[in-house]
Scaffold this active site. Structure first.
Site, PDB file in Angstrom:
ATOM      1  N   GLU A 216      71.886  50.678  10.283  1.00  0.00           N
ATOM      2  CA  GLU A 216      72.130  50.135  11.618  1.00  0.00           C
ATOM      3  C   GLU A 216      70.971  49.203  11.964  1.00  0.00           C
ATOM      4  OE1 GLU A 216      72.698  53.388  14.425  1.00  0.00           O
ATOM      5  OE2 GLU A 216      73.108  54.683  12.710  1.00  0.00           O
TER       6      GLU A 216
ATOM      7  N   ARG B 184      80.555  47.712  11.920  1.00  0.00           N
ATOM      8  CA  ARG B 184      80.737  47.698  13.372  1.00  0.00           C
ATOM      9  C   ARG B 184      79.702  46.782  14.013  1.00  0.00           C
ATOM     10  NH1 ARG B 184      83.017  49.927  17.581  1.00  0.00           N
ATOM     11  NH2 ARG B 184      81.776  50.420  19.434  1.00  0.00           N
TER      12      ARG B 184
ATOM     13  N   TYR C  99      78.309  45.713  18.018  1.00  0.00           N
ATOM     14  CA  TYR C  99      78.429  46.056  19.437  1.00  0.00           C
ATOM     15  C   TYR C  99      77.109  45.791  20.147  1.00  0.00           C
ATOM     16  CZ  TYR C  99      76.071  50.413  18.079  1.00  0.00           C
ATOM     17  OH  TYR C  99      75.188  51.337  17.590  1.00  0.00           O
TER      18      TYR C  99
ATOM     19  N   ASP D 133      74.005  47.154  22.395  1.00  0.00           N
ATOM     20  CA  ASP D 133      73.278  48.396  22.649  1.00  0.00           C
ATOM     21  C   ASP D 133      72.041  48.054  23.468  1.00  0.00           C
ATOM     22  OD1 ASP D 133      72.230  50.913  22.670  1.00  0.00           O
ATOM     23  OD2 ASP D 133      71.550  50.895  20.593  1.00  0.00           O
TER      24      ASP D 133
ATOM     25  N   GLU E  37      73.869  44.996  17.951  1.00  0.00           N
ATOM     26  CA  GLU E  37      73.616  45.944  16.865  1.00  0.00           C
ATOM     27  C   GLU E  37      74.746  45.866  15.844  1.00  0.00           C
ATOM     28  OE1 GLU E  37      72.718  50.694  16.014  1.00  0.00           O
ATOM     29  OE2 GLU E  37      72.203  49.767  17.933  1.00  0.00           O
TER      30      GLU E  37
ATOM     31  N   TRP F 213      84.688  56.056  13.175  1.00  0.00           N
ATOM     32  CA  TRP F 213      84.201  56.084  11.797  1.00  0.00           C
ATOM     33  C   TRP F 213      85.038  57.010  10.926  1.00  0.00           C
ATOM     34  CZ3 TRP F 213      81.019  52.537  10.068  1.00  0.00           C
ATOM     35  CH2 TRP F 213      80.134  51.899  10.938  1.00  0.00           C
TER      36      TRP F 213
END
Length: 464
Positions: free
Chosen positions: A8, A66, A68, A70, A75, A435
């Site tokens: 991440e 993914r 998005y 944050d 992220e 997920w």
């Protein structure tokens, strides 16, 4: 490697001086919207994921990962990867997605995304989190945890991204014991912000290991080791070494082969002291009161890994060979690692600049160059101007693959998730994607508890 791993990455956003500072908050939103609405890279969330992630805040991608927002940062989470080269390639896919969006928007002279972990102006930090799937029966005894912490604290000598200056932990009214005087350069960006060895929550009490038991898989079989200590690496070779060596150590742990006599007196303090050591001696206090060199500790972990894992597969052998080469080079000839180890590369660049311009290390110019090292724009980022040794350069080039922005790994459940994302893009379904599952409001959901299974046929049947 034969282990499910994911990364991440939270990206910093830097705007040009002619723009209002408020634009720094709106550009991540603009880029996220552009990627999903104009580039059609994924399927946007239609539901709340939690109180900080409302509908439209992000979504899953065609590559199985993914993207998005944050806390103001964009992220990117890579898809689940089963081999090391895939992991590095799909990590780089996040950089490429953001750069391509800015290029198509004609904004590369106004905005830059930085793959780093610190804001020199505010003192804030943002993370690069590592996720390793492990067997549920793995024994995390106090001795095992102490050994794992010793590895992670000393791993920064090749995994650190380097930084100018220093920071103190945020949201605390105390400071950890500090070296006297100004710190000009550190080998890790996250070290100053780690205040605990093991803790459950991520924000305001950042730990080396995050203790949440959230496997995102069959909890009877698996657990997920979530690490907060790592820096975001610009060098793909450094990312591979960081992830590969850690995967080897976790294999030793699962097989009850991890050495349990390597324990630090204080892993958090050792992390900070290693990062801030200006002389590269990296002496840390052990649990028995003795002092050892972080490099020697890494050699000891390498020795155990080589003894028990050598010959397991080609990828593991590459990790072991690269680990050995890197430690030898750090000890004898660090310049061999320019373009391969980020902190060594950055220190070389900045030291050269300091000498040529006659600057001191407190000059704000160096902070600007520090940030530009992490610019993901290949035409502007200082990392991309480096000329590494042949083997490192070839590896770095080989894992930069354009197709990873839209194509998932073929041997994990990311493949099935990608198929669902593609269908939801084309048809007006009231979908929910997670997920470990996909669902339609008018049907039962499809659980996907096994990250090793592609789920392609199951997703096709479910949607049909």
């Amino acid at each position: 490697m034969n282990r499910i791993v994911g990364l991440e990455t939270e990206y910093g956003c830097l705007i040009s001086e002619d723009q209002a500072q408020s634009q720094a908050d709106t550009w991540p939103i603009k880029v996220k919207n552009y990627l999903f609405r104009k580039c059609h890279v994924g399927a946007i969330d239609l539901h709340y994921r939690d109180y900080e992630e409302p509908p439209g805040n992000g979504g899953f991608l065609l590559n199985g990962g993914r993207l998005y927002l944050d806390m103001g940062h964009l992220e990117y989470s890579s898809p689940e990867c089963l081999n090391l080269r895939d992991l590095v390639s799909f990590d780089i896919a996040g950089d490429m997605l953001l750069h391509h969006a800015l290029s198509e928007m004609g904004a590369t002279n106004q905005v830059a995304f930085l793959k780093n972990n610190i804001d020199h102006h505010t003192g804030a930090t943002f993370g690069c989190h590592e996720n390793y799937l492990m067997r549920r029966e793995a024994q995390f005894t106090p001795e095992v945890l102490s050994s794992l912490l010793a590895f992670l604290a000393t791993r920064q000598i090749f995994a650190g991204a380097g930084r100018v200056g220093q920071a103190n932990p945020l949201a605390f009214d105390f400071e950890l014991p500090d070296r006297q005087g100004q710190v000009n350069f550190q080998i890790s960006q996250r070290a100053d912000h780690i205040v605990n060895d093991i803790y459950q929550w991520v924000q305001f009490n950042r730990a080396i290991i995050n203790a949440r038991d959230e496997p995102l898989a069959d909890y009877r079989k698996y657990r997920r080791l979530h690490l907060l200590i790592g820096d975001s690496n610009m060098s793909p070779f450094a990312t591979a070494l960081k992830i590969g060596t850690t995967a080897c150590v976790l294999t030793l742990l699962e097989e009850n082969l991890l050495p349990t006599h390597i324990a630090l007196r204080d892993a958090v303090l050792a992390t900070r002291e290693i990062s801030r050591d200006p002389d590269g001696k990296w002496l840390v206090e052990m649990d028995d009161g003795s002092h050892r060199d972080a490099l020697d500790i890494q050699y000891q972990f390498l020795e155990y890994a080589d003894r028990h894992l050598s010959g397991m597969d080609k990828e593991t052998d590459w990790i072991l060979e690269s680990w050995c080469f890197t430690l030898d080079a750090i000890r004898n000839k660090p310049e061999l690692l320019i373009g391969g180890v980020d902190w060594i590369s950055k220190k070389w660049l900045l030291s050269t600049f300091v000498q040529e311009e006659g600057l001191c290390w407190q000059d704000p110019w160096l902070q600007s160059l520090d940030l530009e090292y992490h610019n993901v724009n290949p035409n502007k980022g200082l990392f991309y101007a480096l000329k590494p040794a042949k083997a490192i350069g070839e590896f770095n080039s080989s894992v930069r693959r354009e197709e990873t922005m839209r194509t998932p790994p073929q041997n994990t459940r990311a493949k099935g998730r990608s198929r669902a994302v593609a269908q939801f893009q084309r048809r007006n379904f009231p979908y929910i994607i997670n997920w470990d599952s996909v669902a339609l409001e008018t049907q039962d959901y499809l659980p996907m508890p096994d990250p090793f299974h592609p789920y392609e046929e199951e997703v096709e049947y479910f949607l049909r």
